[in-house]
Structure formats: C-alpha cells, structure tokens
Motif scaffolding. Sequence first.
Motif, PDB file in Angstrom:
ATOM      1  N   SER A  49       0.845  -1.189   0.000  1.00 42.93           N
ATOM      2  CA  SER A  49       0.000   0.000   0.000  1.00 42.93           C
ATOM      3  C   SER A  49       0.880   1.239   0.000  1.00 42.93           C
ATOM      4  N   TYR A  50       0.455   2.260  -0.742  1.00 37.70           N
ATOM      5  CA  TYR A  50       1.209   3.507  -0.865  1.00 37.70           C
ATOM      6  C   TYR A  50       0.316   4.693  -0.516  1.00 37.70           C
ATOM      7  N   ARG A  51       0.907   5.623   0.228  1.00 30.56           N
ATOM      8  CA  ARG A  51       0.215   6.855   0.612  1.00 30.56           C
ATOM      9  C   ARG A  51       0.629   7.970  -0.335  1.00 30.56           C
ATOM     10  N   ALA A  52      -0.331   8.703  -0.864  1.00 32.71           N
ATOM     11  CA  ALA A  52      -0.055   9.707  -1.880  1.00 32.71           C
ATOM     12  C   ALA A  52       0.751  10.880  -1.330  1.00 32.71           C
ATOM     13  N   VAL A  53       1.730  11.290  -2.110  1.00 30.62           N
ATOM     14  CA  VAL A  53       2.363  12.597  -1.961  1.00 30.62           C
ATOM     15  C   VAL A  53       1.796  13.535  -3.018  1.00 30.62           C
ATOM     16  N   ARG A  54       1.561  12.956  -4.204  1.00 32.53           N
ATOM     17  CA  ARG A  54       0.875  13.657  -5.288  1.00 32.53           C
ATOM     18  C   ARG A  54      -0.080  12.664  -5.935  1.00 32.53           C
ATOM     19  N   GLY A  55      -1.261  13.139  -6.290  1.00 22.79           N
ATOM     20  CA  GLY A  55      -2.209  12.243  -6.934  1.00 22.79           C
ATOM     21  C   GLY A  55      -3.627  12.545  -6.507  1.00 22.79           C
ATOM     22  N   ARG A  56      -4.572  12.010  -7.259  1.00 24.45           N
ATOM     23  CA  ARG A  56      -5.973  12.349  -7.012  1.00 24.45           C
ATOM     24  C   ARG A  56      -6.497  11.670  -5.760  1.00 24.45           C
ATOM     25  N   LEU A  57      -6.212  10.366  -5.577  1.00 22.51           N
ATOM     26  CA  LEU A  57      -6.695   9.631  -4.423  1.00 22.51           C
ATOM     27  C   LEU A  57      -5.547   9.385  -3.448  1.00 22.51           C
ATOM     28  N   GLY A  58      -5.899   9.247  -2.173  1.00 19.91           N
ATOM     29  CA  GLY A  58      -4.883   9.239  -1.125  1.00 19.91           C
ATOM     30  C   GLY A  58      -4.125   7.948  -0.947  1.00 19.91           C
ATOM     31  N   ILE A  59      -4.730   6.819  -1.330  1.00 22.93           N
ATOM     32  CA  ILE A  59      -4.113   5.510  -1.105  1.00 22.93           C
ATOM     33  C   ILE A  59      -4.174   4.711  -2.405  1.00 22.93           C
ATOM     34  N   VAL A  60      -3.045   4.104  -2.761  1.00 25.78           N
ATOM     35  CA  VAL A  60      -2.995   3.160  -3.873  1.00 25.78           C
ATOM     36  C   VAL A  60      -2.464   1.836  -3.335  1.00 25.78           C
ATOM     37  N   ASP A  61      -3.277   0.803  -3.421  1.00 26.38           N
ATOM     38  CA  ASP A  61      -2.872  -0.551  -3.039  1.00 26.38           C
ATOM     39  C   ASP A  61      -2.524  -1.328  -4.298  1.00 26.38           C
ATOM     40  N   VAL A  62      -1.426  -2.068  -4.246  1.00 22.62           N
ATOM     41  CA  VAL A  62      -0.990  -2.855  -5.399  1.00 22.62           C
ATOM     42  C   VAL A  62      -0.880  -4.309  -4.971  1.00 22.62           C
ATOM     43  N   TYR A  63      -1.593  -5.170  -5.694  1.00 22.39           N
ATOM     44  CA  TYR A  63      -1.594  -6.601  -5.423  1.00 22.39           C
ATOM     45  C   TYR A  63      -1.100  -7.335  -6.661  1.00 22.39           C
ATOM     46  N   GLN A  64      -0.323  -8.379  -6.440  1.00 20.72           N
ATOM     47  CA  GLN A  64       0.143  -9.215  -7.542  1.00 20.72           C
ATOM     48  C   GLN A  64      -0.359 -10.633  -7.350  1.00 20.72           C
ATOM     49  N   ALA A  65      -0.626 -11.301  -8.476  1.00 20.92           N
ATOM     50  CA  ALA A  65      -1.101 -12.683  -8.459  1.00 20.92           C
ATOM     51  C   ALA A  65      -0.552 -13.402  -9.674  1.00 20.92           C
ATOM     52  N   PRO A  66      -0.474 -14.738  -9.620  1.00 23.52           N
ATOM     53  CA  PRO A  66       0.034 -15.481 -10.783  1.00 23.52           C
ATOM     54  C   PRO A  66      -0.807 -15.295 -12.038  1.00 23.52           C
ATOM     55  N   GLY A  67      -2.076 -14.955 -11.886  1.00 25.56           N
ATOM     56  CA  GLY A  67      -2.924 -14.751 -13.052  1.00 25.56           C
ATOM     57  C   GLY A  67      -4.360 -14.483 -12.664  1.00 25.56           C
ATOM     58  N   TRP A  68      -5.204 -14.320 -13.676  1.00 25.91           N
ATOM     59  CA  TRP A  68      -6.611 -14.003 -13.459  1.00 25.91           C
ATOM     60  C   TRP A  68      -7.330 -15.072 -12.653  1.00 25.91           C
ATOM     61  N   SER A  69      -6.842 -16.295 -12.707  1.00 28.28           N
ATOM     62  CA  SER A  69      -7.531 -17.397 -12.032  1.00 28.28           C
ATOM     63  C   SER A  69      -7.637 -17.178 -10.528  1.00 28.28           C
ATOM     64  N   VAL A  70      -6.834 -16.257  -9.971  1.00 24.53           N
ATOM     65  CA  VAL A  70      -6.963 -15.983  -8.540  1.00 24.53           C
ATOM     66  C   VAL A  70      -8.385 -15.523  -8.221  1.00 24.53           C
ATOM     67  N   PHE A  71      -9.008 -14.768  -9.136  1.00 20.90           N
ATOM     68  CA  PHE A  71     -10.367 -14.278  -8.913  1.00 20.90           C
ATOM     69  C   PHE A  71     -11.403 -15.400  -9.000  1.00 20.90           C
ATOM     70  N   GLU A  72     -11.044 -16.503  -9.627  1.00 20.95           N
ATOM     71  CA  GLU A  72     -11.987 -17.601  -9.855  1.00 20.95           C
ATOM     72  C   GLU A  72     -11.751 -18.778  -8.917  1.00 20.95           C
ATOM     73  N   SER A  73     -10.852 -18.625  -7.961  1.00 20.75           N
ATOM     74  CA  SER A  73     -10.465 -19.729  -7.093  1.00 20.75           C
ATOM     75  C   SER A  73     -11.391 -19.851  -5.887  1.00 20.75           C
ATOM     76  N   PRO A  74     -11.506 -21.036  -5.310  1.00 23.07           N
ATOM     77  CA  PRO A  74     -12.261 -21.195  -4.063  1.00 23.07           C
ATOM     78  C   PRO A  74     -11.694 -20.332  -2.931  1.00 23.07           C
ATOM     79  N   ALA A  75     -10.368 -20.151  -2.925  1.00 19.71           N
ATOM     80  CA  ALA A  75      -9.754 -19.342  -1.869  1.00 19.71           C
ATOM     81  C   ALA A  75     -10.239 -17.890  -1.951  1.00 19.71           C
ATOM     82  N   PHE A  76     -10.391 -17.354  -3.181  1.00 20.19           N
ATOM     83  CA  PHE A  76     -10.870 -15.983  -3.313  1.00 20.19           C
ATOM     84  C   PHE A  76     -12.342 -15.887  -2.948  1.00 20.19           C
ATOM     85  N   ALA A  77     -13.126 -16.897  -3.306  1.00 23.76           N
ATOM     86  CA  ALA A  77     -14.535 -16.910  -2.912  1.00 23.76           C
ATOM     87  C   ALA A  77     -14.660 -16.911  -1.394  1.00 23.76           C
ATOM     88  N   ARG A  78     -13.797 -17.677  -0.726  1.00 23.00           N
ATOM     89  CA  ARG A  78     -13.807 -17.691   0.736  1.00 23.00           C
ATOM     90  C   ARG A  78     -13.426 -16.318   1.272  1.00 23.00           C
TER      91      ARG A  78
END
Length: 224
Positions: A49-78
């Motif tokens: 997570s990053y706190r803005a020094v310059r930018g429109r919104l105050g917080i930018v969170d960045v998440y990485q995953a092996p691929g789109w399938s993370v959104f379709e997994s049972p773990a994400f549903a849980r």
Amino acid sequence: MTAQPPAEEPMTYVVEIDLPDGGLPTFRDWYANVHAPHLYEAGFTTCTSYRAVRGRLGIVDVYQAPGWSVFESPAFARYRRVAAADPHLPPFMVGLASIRTPYVGVPGGGAAEPLAADWLTVLRFEGADGALEAVAAWLQGGGQPLLAGWGIERARLLTRTRPAPTGTSAHPSAALLLESRRDPGDGLPGGAPAVLRHAPGPHFTGSRLYPWPDDAALQDGPNR
C-alpha cells in the motif's frame, strides 16, 4: 499427448481509495493485520500500500497474483465471504468509493517481479494507435537506463485486462509503474515518449506504508 493449458499472465491489481481525515492510522492497522493476511490466503503473492504525496486519491494498493484465475479460485470466494463479515473493518470503509484496475504486463516489461519499492509513481496513458508499443520500444531501446539515471530502479509497463469482479475503473488502457528509493519528483527525463510526458493527469506518486511509513530519510525530496 495431453495438451497443456496456456500459461497465465501475471496480474497486477491496483486499487485506489480516498480516506477520510484522520483515517490513515486505523486503515494502516487494519490493512496490515487483517486485510493483507486475508488476501495472501486468497492467493495474492504481493500486497502493498502507498500513501499519496501527489495524486488524485490518497491511497494506492498494489496486489500481484500469478494470473486471473486468482479471482476464480475457491480461496478468493472464501475471502469475499470473510471480508463481507469482517468485524474489524473500519466503519468509514463501508461503501467507500474505489477504483479497481487489473493489469497484465507487456512482454519484457518486468511485471512478474515482486513489487517492494519504497516509492511508487503510476503514469496512466491511452495505449491505442501504437502508443503502448512505442513506450515498450523506448524502454527496451534505452529508456530503462535513462530512468535509472533519474533514480528509477524499475519500470513496469502494464495494460488493462478484464474488469475486476469486485469493482470498476475508467482509467486509460495502459500504465507505467516507476519504482524508486526516494521521491523522484515531478515530470520525466528528457527523451521520454510524448505519450508519457503529455499523458493526462493527475498521476500518482506515493511512499509505501510498510514497514516504515514515516521514516524521515524517505521523505527528503527528489532523488536526482
């Protein structure tokens, strides 16, 4: 011989929010102790997570995953069920507007490397009509060393993929993430493609919340 499924493209998922005045300490504690652990359990490999020094919104969170399938997994549903009933969620987060943009990396753009920068700049631009290819060619043909001389340790070139199942985004189709140890300041070095230098703002530059949110050594101005 059984055909192997095509390899997934690593995904970078950017979530932007604006906190109410005084909400940062509560958000920071909840994010570190509740939210990020849940997302790791859901299958994400990086949660920062990053706190803005310059930018429109105050917080930018960045998440990485092996691929789109993370959104379709049972773990994400849980995770979604757990998040919906989270007793620790700060009240001001309920119904808070957000921008949620999933990206994949452009080949050679370094998107698969874990993100652990102290400072992050996000430049968004429209990648149509050859603009994305022009930025990729610039990075591969001398742009990376030029940015390194400006204090940028890594540049990731990304393009939008499908809309996120948890929210929407109206951002342009491409983004360049610039990682550095200090605030790189405004603008870009000479020689950067016009599509980057003249991309419509506001862009985002911010410092990482963890593990040193207020280290004075990281707040000492442009690294040039």
